[in-house]
Write a protein that holds these residues in place. Structure first.
Motif, short mmCIF file in Angstrom:
data_model
loop_
_atom_site.label_atom_id
_atom_site.label_comp_id
_atom_site.label_asym_id
_atom_site.label_seq_id
_atom_site.Cartn_x
_atom_site.Cartn_y
_atom_site.Cartn_z
N ASP A 134 -6.05 -1.35 -1.83
CA ASP A 134 -5.17 -0.56 -1.38
C ASP A 134 -3.91 -0.20 -2.27
O ASP A 134 -3.21 0.55 -2.35
CB ASP A 134 -4.46 -1.23 -0.27
CG ASP A 134 -5.07 -1.29 0.97
OD1 ASP A 134 -5.82 -0.38 1.14
OD2 ASP A 134 -4.68 -2.03 2.05
N ILE B 123 0.87 3.22 -5.01
CA ILE B 123 -0.32 3.00 -5.70
C ILE B 123 -0.29 3.36 -7.19
O ILE B 123 0.49 4.21 -7.45
CB ILE B 123 -1.50 3.58 -4.94
CG1 ILE B 123 -1.55 5.15 -5.03
CG2 ILE B 123 -1.86 3.21 -3.41
CD1 ILE B 123 -2.96 5.69 -4.53
N PRO C 139 0.75 -1.20 -0.07
CA PRO C 139 0.04 0.05 0.29
C PRO C 139 0.75 1.28 0.07
O PRO C 139 0.42 2.35 -0.10
CB PRO C 139 -0.74 0.00 1.33
CG PRO C 139 0.03 -0.89 2.42
CD PRO C 139 0.75 -1.85 1.31
N GLN D 32 -9.00 5.17 -4.21
CA GLN D 32 -10.30 4.69 -4.05
C GLN D 32 -11.26 5.78 -4.39
O GLN D 32 -12.18 5.60 -4.82
CB GLN D 32 -10.56 4.28 -2.60
CG GLN D 32 -9.92 3.06 -2.26
CD GLN D 32 -10.54 1.70 -3.07
OE1 GLN D 32 -11.66 1.45 -2.71
NE2 GLN D 32 -9.70 1.22 -3.86
#
Length: 293
Positions: free
Chosen positions: A199, A118, A115, A203
């Motif tokens: 992750d 990204i 994570p 989002q």
């Protein structure tokens, strides 16, 4: 209200079960790849490990050179999977051996993982690698005139996104890419709250602004989309949807289904130890030959 709560719990439970299964599969694959690499033949190729293509620790690659005395050897760049959160180039010696012994030079890179990093960091790493290989081909004693991008799972997404990407490319970066081979690739899915890979993506950004399917343009690149018949992790629709869109743009595309294998075993079946029992390697070799017709 009780029905909605029950439905939400059932959906969450289903997602968690899938996540647990994938976690177990990856752990088993780690053990399997360790065993594969221990038993992988060491003759017929040379290898240089942990070469730098950037300044950061994960920007490293291994280079497998074929021992066959050929000029202008095609170069395979293989990108590993692992839901963008797991995996290492050291686990894929069996891939380097499998194709170096067939006359190809093979680059297997690491890239930044979620994570902490990204999208698009891990695709940017691949762009950086391609630029580095182009600039350093003479010193590395490789040919970059005929490049094949090949990836498994998240790695298949990365190699497809290396070509079909939201940002504009340097024209020279794509000029020598002849083919893309995707093994069980996720090219068209909604990662919103996904229990495996949420992750790895922002989002707040809709998947339509990320997935390579939405950035397909006419390209001379040949595409070979491999599906594992027993894949319960990546839906077959990913390859079928991308195949349809590629053809709508006039691009070459070929879907190849491998029977009896699952999401993890399709890449393991490329090993010289098992390739005689499964058609995966022979189909990849056919695709490589077809790509250079």
């Amino acid at each position: 209200m009780p029905n909605k709560v029950y439905s939400l719990k059932a959906k969450l439970s289903s997602h968690l079960n899938v996540a647990r299964q994938v976690y177990r599969d990856f752990r088993l694959y780690d053990l399997g790849s360790y065993a594969l690499n221990r038993l992988t033949p060491k003759a017929g190729y040379n290898v240089e490990k942990h070469l730098a293509y950037g300044l950061k620790a994960r920007q490293r690659f291994d280079l497998y050179r074929t021992a066959q005395p050929l000029t202008h050897r095609p170069l395979i760049v293989f990108v590993h999977g692992g839901a963008w959160m797991h995996g290492d180039k050291r686990d894929y010696q069996f891939i380097g051996e499998a194709f170096a012994r067939e006359g190809y030079d093979v680059v297997i890179p690491n890239y930044h993982l979620a994570p902490e990093y990204i999208f698009p960091h891990y695709v940017d790493d691949l762009h950086l690698l391609l630029d580095y290989l182009q600039a350093s081909s003479h010193r590395l004693q490789i040919s970059v005139e005929n490049i094949v991008l090949m990836g498994h799972s998240a790695g298949a997404f990365n190699v497809m996104s290396a070509v079909y990407y939201p940002k504009q490319h340097k024209s020279e970066r794509l000029a020598n890419i002849r083919a893309i081979i995707g093994l069980a690739g996720p090219y068209h899915f909604d990662y919103k709250d996904d229990p495996l890979c949420a992750d790895a993506f922002d989002q707040s950004v809709p998947y339509q602004q990320v997935m390579p399917l939405y950035f397909v343009q006419p390209q001379p690149v040949k595409h070979y989309l491999f599906i594992a018949e027993k894949d319960t992790i990546v839906g077959h629709f990913n390859s079928h949807d991308l195949d349809r869109v590629l053809k709508q743009h006039g691009n070459h595309s070929h879907v190849i289904s491998i029977p009896k294998l699952g999401h993890i075993t399709i890449v393991g079946s490329l090993s010289s130890l098992f390739s005689r029992f499964f058609p995966t390697k022979s189909k990849v070799l056919w695709a490589l030959e077809d790509a250079f017709k």
